[in-house]
Every structure is written in C-alpha cells, then in structure tokens.
Write a protein that holds these residues in place. Structure first.
Motif, PDB file in Angstrom:
ATOM      1  N   THR A  33       1.080  -0.926   2.439  1.00  0.00           N
ATOM      2  CA  THR A  33      -0.063  -0.824   1.536  1.00  0.00           C
ATOM      3  C   THR A  33      -0.320  -2.148   0.834  1.00  0.00           C
ATOM      4  O   THR A  33      -1.472  -2.571   0.699  1.00  0.00           O
ATOM      5  CB  THR A  33       0.151   0.312   0.514  1.00  0.00           C
ATOM      6  OG1 THR A  33       0.253   1.545   1.231  1.00  0.00           O
ATOM      7  CG2 THR A  33      -0.998   0.406  -0.468  1.00  0.00           C
ATOM      8  N   LEU A  34       0.734  -2.827   0.391  1.00  0.00           N
ATOM      9  CA  LEU A  34       0.545  -4.137  -0.241  1.00  0.00           C
ATOM     10  C   LEU A  34      -0.120  -5.102   0.736  1.00  0.00           C
ATOM     11  O   LEU A  34      -1.080  -5.801   0.380  1.00  0.00           O
ATOM     12  CB  LEU A  34       1.874  -4.698  -0.732  1.00  0.00           C
ATOM     13  CG  LEU A  34       1.793  -6.087  -1.386  1.00  0.00           C
ATOM     14  CD1 LEU A  34       0.856  -6.094  -2.591  1.00  0.00           C
ATOM     15  CD2 LEU A  34       3.183  -6.573  -1.762  1.00  0.00           C
ATOM     16  N   LEU A  35       0.348  -5.125   1.957  1.00  0.00           N
ATOM     17  CA  LEU A  35      -0.250  -6.024   2.956  1.00  0.00           C
ATOM     18  C   LEU A  35      -1.679  -5.615   3.280  1.00  0.00           C
ATOM     19  O   LEU A  35      -2.539  -6.478   3.511  1.00  0.00           O
ATOM     20  CB  LEU A  35       0.614  -6.043   4.218  1.00  0.00           C
ATOM     21  CG  LEU A  35       2.017  -6.613   4.022  1.00  0.00           C
ATOM     22  CD1 LEU A  35       2.811  -6.498   5.321  1.00  0.00           C
ATOM     23  CD2 LEU A  35       1.980  -8.042   3.520  1.00  0.00           C
ATOM     24  N   LEU A  36      -1.951  -4.318   3.292  1.00  0.00           N
ATOM     25  CA  LEU A  36      -3.306  -3.830   3.545  1.00  0.00           C
ATOM     26  C   LEU A  36      -4.268  -4.322   2.469  1.00  0.00           C
ATOM     27  O   LEU A  36      -5.414  -4.668   2.762  1.00  0.00           O
ATOM     28  CB  LEU A  36      -3.287  -2.300   3.605  1.00  0.00           C
ATOM     29  CG  LEU A  36      -4.587  -1.606   3.961  1.00  0.00           C
ATOM     30  CD1 LEU A  36      -5.000  -1.935   5.393  1.00  0.00           C
ATOM     31  CD2 LEU A  36      -4.420  -0.092   3.804  1.00  0.00           C
ATOM     32  N   LYS A  37      -3.806  -4.370   1.222  1.00  0.00           N
ATOM     33  CA  LYS A  37      -4.641  -4.846   0.116  1.00  0.00           C
ATOM     34  C   LYS A  37      -4.976  -6.327   0.258  1.00  0.00           C
ATOM     35  O   LYS A  37      -5.949  -6.807  -0.309  1.00  0.00           O
ATOM     36  CB  LYS A  37      -3.957  -4.596  -1.232  1.00  0.00           C
ATOM     37  CG  LYS A  37      -3.850  -3.141  -1.573  1.00  0.00           C
ATOM     38  CD  LYS A  37      -5.221  -2.545  -1.692  1.00  0.00           C
ATOM     39  CE  LYS A  37      -5.197  -1.044  -1.764  1.00  0.00           C
ATOM     40  NZ  LYS A  37      -6.545  -0.494  -1.703  1.00  0.00           N
ATOM     41  N   CYS A  38      -4.170  -7.054   1.000  1.00  0.00           N
ATOM     42  CA  CYS A  38      -4.376  -8.498   1.187  1.00  0.00           C
ATOM     43  C   CYS A  38      -5.117  -8.827   2.485  1.00  0.00           C
ATOM     44  O   CYS A  38      -5.639  -9.937   2.632  1.00  0.00           O
ATOM     45  CB  CYS A  38      -3.020  -9.201   1.224  1.00  0.00           C
ATOM     46  SG  CYS A  38      -2.058  -9.044  -0.289  1.00  0.00           S
ATOM     47  N   ALA A  39      -5.172  -7.898   3.403  1.00  0.00           N
ATOM     48  CA  ALA A  39      -5.685  -8.147   4.753  1.00  0.00           C
ATOM     49  C   ALA A  39      -7.084  -8.745   4.741  1.00  0.00           C
ATOM     50  O   ALA A  39      -7.975  -8.280   4.028  1.00  0.00           O
ATOM     51  CB  ALA A  39      -5.674  -6.859   5.561  1.00  0.00           C
ATOM     52  N   GLY A  40      -7.241  -9.804   5.520  1.00  0.00           N
ATOM     53  CA  GLY A  40      -8.543 -10.434   5.705  1.00  0.00           C
ATOM     54  C   GLY A  40      -8.929 -11.444   4.646  1.00  0.00           C
ATOM     55  O   GLY A  40      -9.929 -12.146   4.790  1.00  0.00           O
ATOM     56  N   LEU A  41      -8.149 -11.560   3.584  1.00  0.00           N
ATOM     57  CA  LEU A  41      -8.485 -12.505   2.518  1.00  0.00           C
ATOM     58  C   LEU A  41      -7.966 -13.901   2.846  1.00  0.00           C
ATOM     59  O   LEU A  41      -6.933 -14.061   3.494  1.00  0.00           O
ATOM     60  CB  LEU A  41      -7.893 -12.041   1.185  1.00  0.00           C
ATOM     61  CG  LEU A  41      -8.437 -10.723   0.629  1.00  0.00           C
ATOM     62  CD1 LEU A  41      -7.699 -10.351  -0.647  1.00  0.00           C
ATOM     63  CD2 LEU A  41      -9.934 -10.816   0.386  1.00  0.00           C
ATOM     64  N   THR A  42      -8.671 -14.898   2.364  1.00  0.00           N
ATOM     65  CA  THR A  42      -8.232 -16.287   2.535  1.00  0.00           C
ATOM     66  C   THR A  42      -7.121 -16.591   1.543  1.00  0.00           C
ATOM     67  O   THR A  42      -6.915 -15.864   0.566  1.00  0.00           O
ATOM     68  CB  THR A  42      -9.393 -17.264   2.285  1.00  0.00           C
ATOM     69  OG1 THR A  42      -9.766 -17.195   0.897  1.00  0.00           O
ATOM     70  CG2 THR A  42     -10.583 -16.969   3.183  1.00  0.00           C
ATOM     71  N   ALA A  43      -6.457 -17.714   1.778  1.00  0.00           N
ATOM     72  CA  ALA A  43      -5.408 -18.143   0.857  1.00  0.00           C
ATOM     73  C   ALA A  43      -5.974 -18.315  -0.548  1.00  0.00           C
ATOM     74  O   ALA A  43      -5.337 -17.928  -1.532  1.00  0.00           O
ATOM     75  CB  ALA A  43      -4.775 -19.436   1.352  1.00  0.00           C
ATOM     76  N   GLU A  44      -7.148 -18.869  -0.659  1.00  0.00           N
ATOM     77  CA  GLU A  44      -7.751 -19.077  -1.981  1.00  0.00           C
ATOM     78  C   GLU A  44      -8.045 -17.744  -2.672  1.00  0.00           C
ATOM     79  O   GLU A  44      -7.847 -17.609  -3.874  1.00  0.00           O
ATOM     80  CB  GLU A  44      -8.999 -19.938  -1.888  1.00  0.00           C
ATOM     81  CG  GLU A  44      -8.713 -21.398  -1.570  1.00  0.00           C
ATOM     82  CD  GLU A  44      -7.629 -22.009  -2.464  1.00  0.00           C
ATOM     83  OE1 GLU A  44      -7.729 -21.917  -3.711  1.00  0.00           O
ATOM     84  OE2 GLU A  44      -6.666 -22.573  -1.912  1.00  0.00           O
ATOM     85  N   GLN A  45      -8.530 -16.777  -1.929  1.00  0.00           N
ATOM     86  CA  GLN A  45      -8.764 -15.462  -2.524  1.00  0.00           C
ATOM     87  C   GLN A  45      -7.453 -14.829  -2.986  1.00  0.00           C
ATOM     88  O   GLN A  45      -7.404 -14.217  -4.051  1.00  0.00           O
ATOM     89  CB  GLN A  45      -9.473 -14.539  -1.533  1.00  0.00           C
ATOM     90  CG  GLN A  45     -10.930 -14.898  -1.307  1.00  0.00           C
ATOM     91  CD  GLN A  45     -11.539 -14.062  -0.199  1.00  0.00           C
ATOM     92  OE1 GLN A  45     -11.004 -13.992   0.908  1.00  0.00           O
ATOM     93  NE2 GLN A  45     -12.669 -13.428  -0.499  1.00  0.00           N
TER      94      GLN A  45
END
Length: 176
Positions: A33-45
């Motif tokens: 779930t933690l990784l899902l919340k981050c999926a697709g975001l750039t490093a800056e985001q």
C-alpha cells in the motif's frame, strides 16, 4: 528520462491461514500500500512536503519504513548488529529531514532490500521468540516477534494514512 516510482500490483491480504501466514500477509499488504501511494510519481513529487508546517513527504515515509524494517526485524528480533540507514545519533530524523538531496530511485531499492532482509532475518524465528528492547531511560521491555509483526502492521497502517493524504494533495489521486 525522468525516473518515476514503479507501478505495483498490490497483493490482497490472506483470508484464511495460520497465524504467521496472516501476520505476514497483512504486513505485505501494507508494505504494498505504501508503494502504491507512491506509484507513478517523480522523484520531485515524492520529495514534496504535504502541507506547512509539516515537512512530511512520501519519500521520507519510504526511507523511514526502510529504517523501521531494519530496526524491528533485523536488529531487535534477529539480534543483528546494524546501524541506521538514514538516521544517526547526530541526525535522529535524517530519514525525514534529508530528502531534498536524496536519490529516490536508490531509496526505493534500499526499501525493497530491507523488506527482503527483514523477511529472511525472521523467517525461521518463532513468533514466541523473545528479546529485550532497550529504552532511552535505561530500562528494557521483553517482547516477542509476534508483537513486532502486529506493531509493524500498525506502523504501516498509520503511515499509509499519511501517505494517502500526501498523495491526494500532490495530484488528487485517492483510494485505499
């Protein structure tokens, strides 16, 4: 090419199983779930703070959980002699505070490696195995590996709530 947090297919928690299967399954669900919340975001985001005055970021949460995996499973439950990854005595909140110059791709690889190392460290350790957790006041608490699993599920669940709010603030994405 801009690096983005990898897409992930979250594995559902088990509906039937023995105690260890249930604990490991629910913990994996929350890790995903933690990784899902981050999926697709750039490093800056991933480095963008939620809302002032908080400096909490998704990358900070990933870094924090890598350290927490190491601390509870490898150092405490399995007795491995390891230091922190992102924090030190001089910088106790380094996992949260030092994200501006962090390498998000490397930090995600570190998280994955720590999860795998945590799994291996306690794979053959009984849930009833006890150890002492040293407190800052000099005392100690006896706990068992079962407690660590339950605590880790709680820790991820709490931080996944934070992650949900941060993600919604970044790009409007919501969901469980």
């Amino acid at each position: 090419m801009t690096w983005r947090a990898p897409e992930i297919t979250r594995t559902n928690e088990p509906y039937v199983g023995d105690e260890r299967t249930m604990l490991e399954g629910w913990l994996d669900y929350h890790r995903d779930t933690l990784l899902l919340k981050c999926a697709g975001l750039t490093a800056e985001q991933l480095k963008t703070p939620s809302v002032e005055p908080s400096g909490l970021t998704l990358l900070g949460l990933v870094r924090h959980m890598a350290d927490v995996e190491r601390s509870w499973f490898r150092v405490r439950a399995a007795g491995q002699d390891l230091g922190g990854i992102y924090w030190s005595a001089d910088n106790p909140d380094g996992e949260f505070d030092d994200v501006a110059g962090a390498d998000a791709e490397a930090d995600f690889a570190t998280f994955a490696a720590e999860v795998e190392a945590a799994r291996k460290a306690v794979a053959d350790v009984p849930l009833d195995h006890t150890f002492l957790r040293r407190r800052r006041d000099g005392g100690a608490d006896e706990m068992n590996v079962r407690w660590v699993y339950v605590h880790m599920i709680e820790e991820y669940a709490r931080h996944n709530g934070h992650a949900d709010l941060i993600r919604e603030r970044l790009d409007g994405v919501t969901g469980d």
